[in-house]
Scaffold this motif. Sequence first.
Motif, PDB file in Angstrom:
ATOM      1  N   SER A 292       9.728   6.437 -10.674  1.00 47.59           N
ATOM      2  CA  SER A 292       9.761   7.990  -9.856  1.00 47.59           C
ATOM      3  C   SER A 292       9.461   8.878 -10.738  1.00 47.59           C
ATOM      4  N   LYS A 293       9.315  10.335 -10.144  1.00 47.80           N
ATOM      5  CA  LYS A 293       8.859  11.413 -10.796  1.00 47.80           C
ATOM      6  C   LYS A 293       9.860  11.816 -11.655  1.00 47.80           C
ATOM      7  N   THR A 294      11.084  11.292 -11.571  1.00 49.22           N
ATOM      8  CA  THR A 294      12.137  11.674 -12.550  1.00 49.22           C
ATOM      9  C   THR A 294      12.252  10.702 -13.684  1.00 49.22           C
ATOM     10  N   GLY A 295      11.244   9.691 -13.623  1.00 46.01           N
ATOM     11  CA  GLY A 295      11.182   8.640 -14.729  1.00 46.01           C
ATOM     12  C   GLY A 295      12.366   7.533 -14.507  1.00 46.01           C
ATOM     13  N   LYS A 296      13.000   7.540 -13.679  1.00 49.77           N
ATOM     14  CA  LYS A 296      13.805   6.572 -12.993  1.00 49.77           C
ATOM     15  C   LYS A 296      13.179   5.085 -12.523  1.00 49.77           C
ATOM     16  N   ILE A 297      13.514   4.150 -13.115  1.00 51.61           N
ATOM     17  CA  ILE A 297      12.835   2.738 -12.847  1.00 51.61           C
ATOM     18  C   ILE A 297      13.622   2.218 -11.621  1.00 51.61           C
ATOM     19  N   HIS A 298      12.857   1.637 -10.629  1.00 50.10           N
ATOM     20  CA  HIS A 298      13.384   1.313  -9.433  1.00 50.10           C
ATOM     21  C   HIS A 298      12.963  -0.052  -9.032  1.00 50.10           C
ATOM     22  N   HIS A 299      13.683  -1.232  -8.865  1.00 49.56           N
ATOM     23  CA  HIS A 299      13.324  -2.661  -8.586  1.00 49.56           C
ATOM     24  C   HIS A 299      13.376  -2.949  -7.280  1.00 49.56           C
ATOM     25  N   TYR A 300      12.253  -3.790  -6.581  1.00 47.73           N
ATOM     26  CA  TYR A 300      12.174  -4.039  -5.538  1.00 47.73           C
ATOM     27  C   TYR A 300      11.612  -5.552  -5.403  1.00 47.73           C
ATOM     28  N   TYR A 301      12.061  -6.105  -4.066  1.00 51.90           N
ATOM     29  CA  TYR A 301      11.031  -7.208  -3.864  1.00 51.90           C
ATOM     30  C   TYR A 301      10.091  -7.201  -2.663  1.00 51.90           C
ATOM     31  N   LYS A 302       8.950  -7.470  -2.798  1.00 51.83           N
ATOM     32  CA  LYS A 302       7.909  -7.240  -2.084  1.00 51.83           C
ATOM     33  C   LYS A 302       7.020  -8.241  -1.733  1.00 51.83           C
ATOM     34  N   CYS A 303       6.536  -8.473  -0.559  1.00 52.31           N
ATOM     35  CA  CYS A 303       5.581  -9.410  -0.079  1.00 52.31           C
ATOM     36  C   CYS A 303       4.203  -9.795  -1.094  1.00 52.31           C
ATOM     37  N   GLY A 304       3.990 -11.118  -1.516  1.00 52.23           N
ATOM     38  CA  GLY A 304       3.111 -11.163  -2.062  1.00 52.23           C
ATOM     39  C   GLY A 304       1.703 -10.796  -1.826  1.00 52.23           C
ATOM     40  N   ASN A 305       1.514 -10.865  -0.434  1.00 50.51           N
ATOM     41  CA  ASN A 305       0.166 -10.605   0.029  1.00 50.51           C
ATOM     42  C   ASN A 305      -0.054  -9.022   0.239  1.00 50.51           C
ATOM     43  N   ALA A 306       1.298  -8.512   0.398  1.00 52.71           N
ATOM     44  CA  ALA A 306       1.045  -6.862   0.329  1.00 52.71           C
ATOM     45  C   ALA A 306       0.719  -6.234  -0.826  1.00 52.71           C
ATOM     46  N   ILE A 307       1.149  -7.075  -1.947  1.00 56.74           N
ATOM     47  CA  ILE A 307       0.781  -6.561  -3.344  1.00 56.74           C
ATOM     48  C   ILE A 307      -0.754  -6.776  -3.846  1.00 56.74           C
ATOM     49  N   TYR A 308      -1.115  -8.073  -3.587  1.00 60.42           N
ATOM     50  CA  TYR A 308      -2.526  -8.394  -3.925  1.00 60.42           C
ATOM     51  C   TYR A 308      -3.455  -8.386  -2.993  1.00 60.42           C
ATOM     52  N   LYS A 309      -3.268  -8.666  -1.800  1.00 59.89           N
ATOM     53  CA  LYS A 309      -4.129  -8.992  -0.826  1.00 59.89           C
ATOM     54  C   LYS A 309      -4.252  -7.494   0.149  1.00 59.89           C
ATOM     55  N   ARG A 310      -2.999  -6.743   0.278  1.00 59.45           N
ATOM     56  CA  ARG A 310      -2.877  -5.737   0.999  1.00 59.45           C
ATOM     57  C   ARG A 310      -3.009  -6.185   2.520  1.00 59.45           C
ATOM     58  N   SER A 311      -2.598  -7.399   3.009  1.00 59.49           N
ATOM     59  CA  SER A 311      -2.834  -7.899   4.210  1.00 59.49           C
ATOM     60  C   SER A 311      -1.443  -7.832   5.256  1.00 59.49           C
ATOM     61  N   CYS A 312      -0.507  -7.386   4.478  1.00 57.13           N
ATOM     62  CA  CYS A 312       0.995  -7.651   5.085  1.00 57.13           C
ATOM     63  C   CYS A 312       1.408  -6.300   5.141  1.00 57.13           C
ATOM     64  N   SER A 313       2.092  -5.764   6.179  1.00 54.77           N
ATOM     65  CA  SER A 313       2.765  -4.467   6.313  1.00 54.77           C
ATOM     66  C   SER A 313       4.033  -4.446   5.953  1.00 54.77           C
ATOM     67  N   LYS A 314       4.577  -5.683   5.482  1.00 58.15           N
ATOM     68  CA  LYS A 314       6.229  -5.707   5.326  1.00 58.15           C
ATOM     69  C   LYS A 314       6.724  -4.737   4.169  1.00 58.15           C
ATOM     70  N   LYS A 315       7.509  -3.761   4.347  1.00 59.76           N
ATOM     71  CA  LYS A 315       7.969  -2.832   3.463  1.00 59.76           C
ATOM     72  C   LYS A 315       8.714  -3.700   2.320  1.00 59.76           C
ATOM     73  N   ALA A 316       8.701  -2.985   1.082  1.00 59.75           N
ATOM     74  CA  ALA A 316       9.675  -3.669  -0.040  1.00 59.75           C
ATOM     75  C   ALA A 316      11.299  -3.493   0.443  1.00 59.75           C
ATOM     76  N   VAL A 317      11.930  -4.221  -0.292  1.00 64.59           N
ATOM     77  CA  VAL A 317      13.183  -4.240  -0.128  1.00 64.59           C
ATOM     78  C   VAL A 317      14.024  -3.873  -1.667  1.00 64.59           C
ATOM     79  N   THR A 318      15.042  -3.030  -1.456  1.00 57.89           N
ATOM     80  CA  THR A 318      15.558  -2.739  -2.992  1.00 57.89           C
ATOM     81  C   THR A 318      16.300  -4.281  -3.388  1.00 57.89           C
ATOM     82  N   LYS A 319      15.894  -4.442  -4.612  1.00 57.96           N
ATOM     83  CA  LYS A 319      16.500  -5.727  -5.332  1.00 57.96           C
ATOM     84  C   LYS A 319      17.961  -5.650  -5.109  1.00 57.96           C
TER      85      LYS A 319
END
Length: 519
Positions: A292-319
């Motif tokens: 984040s802007k404050t320098g804090k690291i946030h951890h998530y799980y995100k759909c692989g297609n959303a990360i690499y193909k950008r073909s999925c609209s599923k939002k990330a969820v907090t780890k």
Amino acid sequence: MTAVIYARYSSDGQREESVEGQLRECKEYAERHNMTIVNTYVDRALSAKTDDRPEFLKMIGDSGRKQFEVILVWKLDRFARNRIDSSTYRAILKRNNVKVASATENISDGPEGIILESILEGMAEYYSAELSVKVKRGQKENALKCKANGGGVPFGYKVNADRYYEIDPLTAPIVLEIFTRYADGQTVNEISADLNSRGVFANTKYKYTNKASMHNLLKNRRYIGEYRYGDIVTPNGMPAIVSEDIFTQVEKRMEKNKHKPAAKKAIVEYMLTTKLFCGNDKTMMVGTSGTSKTGKIHHYYKCGNAIYKRSCSKKAVTKYWIERLVTELVQKFLAEDGAIERLADLVVEYQKRENTTLPFLQKQLNDVEKKINNLLDLMEDGMVNISAKERLDGLETKKQDLEISIAKEKIEKTPLTKEQIMFWISKFKNGDVNNIVYQKEVIDIFVNFVYLDDDKIVIGFNYKDGTKTLLLSELEGEPSSEVLSSYLEQSTPPFTKPAIPMVCRLFTFFVIFKRQRNS
């Protein structure tokens, strides 16, 4: 005159008895010619086409100590089947004033003897080259018939008198266990550590003691019946130990782990990796992080297609939210009436299965004892050198190790009662859902898969009919009082697994728990 004997047998149709015959005829020759035998050098199952023979090289080195004058061989081809090697080592021996004598070939010391030796060495080299051609031709014919061609026999198989592969009833169940456990979600390190703690590979030529060697076993297509030799590949050319379905599951999981996203970048452990799937397209959700802007690291799980193909609209969820939620759902499951008792019944039944490790260890012990007895017989006949005595010491050590492994296996396989099992499972009912160690244990043991839709989360437990659905609309902030509804038919899980994984998983942890308690 002092002499030593050099004996050797190769793998081309010869056996251990060949050495005994060579030693006997060399000793008879020595007696007839008033020679005193001061040492014996023996290379077993090694070809004379190469000089990479430990005892042979040791003998050449010892010749410089002036302890013997003659090297006795049964025939000259025991010394070398390569004229270059023969000339090289004879030159060394000549400098050390040591001669080579054949016990069965009458070669004079005159000029004609030199010619005869050259002819015999040339014939030996010709024989070796011709034999190599015949062997390769024979190996190709064997391969076309799906026969064994020498070399190592894969763990789980044996070769019959006609040189066809057969399933080894002692070791094949262990192969199937390895594939099944890996397909069911256990890691290579977990499986390897467990098998090695049971002494399965400790005293065999098979050393599946690390990640690389276990991966080689899991990738071996022979276990689905595919015969391979060189460029000859024959489907169903040998009996299969593992079904193609399990082998395919293993292949897919190994490929996923090989290319696991963010594995190198992760600074924390994502406990649901390979278990959490996107409900939109059933793609694996992977661990990722952002600053984040404050320098804090946030951890998530995100759909692989959303990360690499950008073909999925599923939002990330907090780890931390999803891992804590899944842990609470497991607690809810364990709190259901009769849930723990049903699991205990499965484990009790699983303990009744036939022990495949004990017969395997006992077979190894019998083989080692047989080898020890054979060496003792040779010692009584006076036909044993220093290396054989060292070999005997090694076999005695193997015997002791096997006896310890068998004793441990008998102790550790003492069945746990249903009450003991229920008591052990019950300790997971009221753990701290915020405790990282507790979360990891619960997810590792009880969770098969999780997939996340926009309106619901579906969790699959490691037992038959163990799929439950939670509507996300019921959640307000941190999950606390969820009600698990019945499984929705339209919510098809990304994959299905049999009921056995939970039982195997629980049983493995019971054994570890029992060892810790006994220690």
